[in-house]
Design a protein around this motif. Structure first.
Motif, PDB file in Angstrom:
ATOM      1  N   ASN A  10       0.817  -1.220   0.000  1.00 27.98           N
ATOM      2  CA  ASN A  10       0.000   0.000   0.000  1.00 27.98           C
ATOM      3  C   ASN A  10       0.854   1.275   0.000  1.00 27.98           C
ATOM      4  OD1 ASN A  10       0.916  -0.251   2.610  1.00 27.98           O
ATOM      5  ND2 ASN A  10      -1.056   0.148   3.579  1.00 27.98           N
ATOM      6  N   SER A  11       2.170   1.124  -0.193  1.00 25.09           N
ATOM      7  CA  SER A  11       3.049   2.294  -0.301  1.00 25.09           C
ATOM      8  C   SER A  11       2.735   3.057  -1.577  1.00 25.09           C
ATOM      9  CB  SER A  11       4.522   1.858  -0.331  1.00 25.09           C
ATOM     10  OG  SER A  11       4.907   1.259   0.882  1.00 25.09           O
ATOM     11  N   LYS A  12       2.807   4.362  -1.500  1.00 21.07           N
ATOM     12  CA  LYS A  12       2.562   5.214  -2.672  1.00 21.07           C
ATOM     13  C   LYS A  12       3.869   5.352  -3.456  1.00 21.07           C
ATOM     14  CE  LYS A  12      -1.558   7.094  -1.165  1.00 21.07           C
ATOM     15  NZ  LYS A  12      -2.328   5.894  -1.121  1.00 21.07           N
ATOM     16  N   PRO A  13       3.882   4.897  -4.722  1.00 25.28           N
ATOM     17  CA  PRO A  13       5.118   4.937  -5.510  1.00 25.28           C
ATOM     18  C   PRO A  13       5.745   6.325  -5.604  1.00 25.28           C
ATOM     19  CG  PRO A  13       3.506   3.589  -6.627  1.00 25.28           C
ATOM     20  CD  PRO A  13       2.803   4.245  -5.464  1.00 25.28           C
ATOM     21  N   ASN A  14       4.939   7.375  -5.725  1.00 19.92           N
ATOM     22  CA  ASN A  14       5.490   8.730  -5.813  1.00 19.92           C
ATOM     23  C   ASN A  14       6.197   9.141  -4.522  1.00 19.92           C
ATOM     24  OD1 ASN A  14       4.808   9.385  -8.472  1.00 19.92           O
ATOM     25  ND2 ASN A  14       2.726   9.912  -7.882  1.00 19.92           N
ATOM     26  N   ALA A  15       5.638   8.756  -3.380  1.00 16.65           N
ATOM     27  CA  ALA A  15       6.259   9.083  -2.099  1.00 16.65           C
ATOM     28  C   ALA A  15       7.573   8.323  -1.933  1.00 16.65           C
ATOM     29  CB  ALA A  15       5.307   8.765  -0.953  1.00 16.65           C
ATOM     30  N   GLN A  42       5.096  -2.121  -6.316  1.00 14.15           N
ATOM     31  CA  GLN A  42       5.185  -0.725  -5.876  1.00 14.15           C
ATOM     32  C   GLN A  42       6.642  -0.258  -5.848  1.00 14.15           C
ATOM     33  OE1 GLN A  42       2.147  -0.340  -6.577  1.00 14.15           O
ATOM     34  NE2 GLN A  42       1.634   1.007  -4.881  1.00 14.15           N
ATOM     35  N   ALA A  46       8.274   2.787  -8.034  1.00 12.31           N
ATOM     36  CA  ALA A  46       8.950   3.885  -7.341  1.00 12.31           C
ATOM     37  C   ALA A  46      10.360   4.104  -7.881  1.00 12.31           C
ATOM     38  CB  ALA A  46       8.999   3.597  -5.837  1.00 12.31           C
TER      39      ALA A  46
END
Length: 89
Positions: A10-15, A42, A46
């Motif tokens: 559930n990590s945000k690739p952009n972050a 993910q 990233a």
């Protein structure tokens, strides 16, 4: 010591990409660790996004995948660890 980023499904690739790019501003190498298909997906997204940030500064990066054994809740799990290195073009 090499920085270690742990990526979840559930990590945000952009972050994560921003974190990778910021670390590579001051260090030449870091590790991105993921366990499971969703997390690996993910992490790869990233790294690709981070590369687009790094290229703008006249640098580039390489990514070397390796297996790593990690202990989670007293169980040994196999993770994919991406060694990400910054280099001059």
């Amino acid at each position: 010591m090499v920085e270690l980023l742990k990526v979840r499904n559930n990590s945000k690739p952009n972050a994560v990409a921003g974190a990778i790019a910021n670390i590579l501003k001051t260090q030449k190498e870091l590790k991105v660790q993921a366990i499971g298909a969703g997390s690996i997906n993910q992490a790869i997204k990233a790294i690709a996004i981070a590369r687009s940030f790094i290229v703008l500064s006249g640098k580039d990066l390489s990514c070397i995948p390796i297996f790593a054994e990690v202990m989670i809740e007293n169980q040994c799990k196999t993770a994919i660890c991406f060694i990400v290195k910054r280099f001059d073009k």
